[in-house]
Motif scaffolding. Sequence first.
Motif, mmCIF file in Angstrom:
data_model
loop_
_atom_site.group_PDB
_atom_site.id
_atom_site.type_symbol
_atom_site.label_atom_id
_atom_site.label_comp_id
_atom_site.label_asym_id
_atom_site.label_seq_id
_atom_site.Cartn_x
_atom_site.Cartn_y
_atom_site.Cartn_z
ATOM 1 N N SER A 1 -9.564 -9.456 7.722
ATOM 2 C CA SER A 1 -9.820 -8.152 8.473
ATOM 3 C C SER A 1 -8.850 -7.190 9.034
ATOM 4 C CB SER A 1 -11.210 -8.445 9.193
ATOM 5 O OG SER A 1 -11.415 -7.123 9.933
ATOM 6 N N ARG B 1 0.751 -1.091 0.046
ATOM 7 C CA ARG B 1 -0.118 -0.035 0.223
ATOM 8 C C ARG B 1 0.913 1.187 -0.161
ATOM 9 N NH1 ARG B 1 -3.030 -2.386 4.771
ATOM 10 N NH2 ARG B 1 -4.466 -3.727 3.673
ATOM 11 N N ARG C 1 -16.576 -8.395 -0.312
ATOM 12 C CA ARG C 1 -15.592 -8.363 -1.263
ATOM 13 C C ARG C 1 -15.493 -9.945 -1.979
ATOM 14 N NH1 ARG C 1 -10.649 -4.530 0.558
ATOM 15 N NH2 ARG C 1 -12.043 -2.643 0.694
ATOM 16 N N ILE D 1 -10.002 -3.750 7.439
ATOM 17 C CA ILE D 1 -11.146 -3.335 6.920
ATOM 18 C C ILE D 1 -12.190 -4.359 7.789
ATOM 19 C CG2 ILE D 1 -10.670 -2.886 4.496
ATOM 20 C CD1 ILE D 1 -11.443 -5.328 3.627
ATOM 21 N N GLY D 2 -13.272 -3.991 7.911
ATOM 22 C CA GLY D 2 -14.392 -4.994 8.772
ATOM 23 C C GLY D 2 -14.618 -6.123 8.094
ATOM 24 N N ILE E 1 -9.008 -5.192 -5.182
ATOM 25 C CA ILE E 1 -9.513 -5.294 -3.977
ATOM 26 C C ILE E 1 -10.178 -6.468 -3.838
ATOM 27 C CG2 ILE E 1 -9.906 -2.723 -3.286
ATOM 28 C CD1 ILE E 1 -12.925 -3.159 -4.097
ATOM 29 N N ALA F 1 -16.914 -6.031 5.277
ATOM 30 C CA ALA F 1 -16.440 -5.717 4.098
ATOM 31 C C ALA F 1 -15.750 -6.968 3.466
ATOM 32 C CB ALA F 1 -15.280 -4.444 4.287
#
Length: 168
Positions: free
Chosen positions: A135, A73, A148, A140-141, A116, A144
Motif C-alpha cells: 500500500s 510510473r 487487486r 494506494i489503500g 495493476i 485496494a
Amino acid sequence: MAKQVECPAPVLERLITEYGTSMLRLCLTYLGDLDLAQDAVQEAFLRIYCHWPPGGPDFEKAWIFCITANICRDMLKSGWKKRVMLVDEYPPIVSSEQLPKEAGCLFDAIRGLKPIYREVVLLRYYEQFSTKEISRILGIGQSAVSMRLKRAMKELKKVLCKVPSEEW
C-alpha cells in the motif's frame, strides 16, 4: 533534519546484488520492455545513491521499491512512451531451461495479467511485502491492494485451471 549523504560504495554494491533482479522484474511488470526496465533500474540506483539513507534499515527494501515504482510510473507518463509503440512481449529474466514446466506456465499467466494485478502479485508473492507495505509502495489503500490480489488470484485460477468463470 538529517543531512543527506551519498550512498557508500560497499552499501550500493550490496543493494545492487540484493535487489537488482527484483527491481528489474518490477520494472518489466510496469514497462513491458527490457531496455526501458534496465534504464529505470539504473535511474533508481542513481536516486538511491544521491538520496541515501532511507530513514532506517527497516524501511530500506520498501523505500527502494517505492523509488523504483515511481520511476516506472513517471516513464509511463512521459510523452516519449505515448508516441512510441513498444512490443508487448519481453524475454524472461530466467531461462526456460532453468524452470520446471509448471513454473513457466505460472510466469506466463502472471505476465498475462493487467499491470495493476501483476505488480501486486509480484510485490506480495515474489518480494514478500505485506499488504501494508505494498500500500505504501504503490500509494494506494490496503483494501485496494487486497482487492487487486483477490482479483489477480481469480484470473490466475481461471487461466491455470482452464475453468469457466461462472464456476468461481
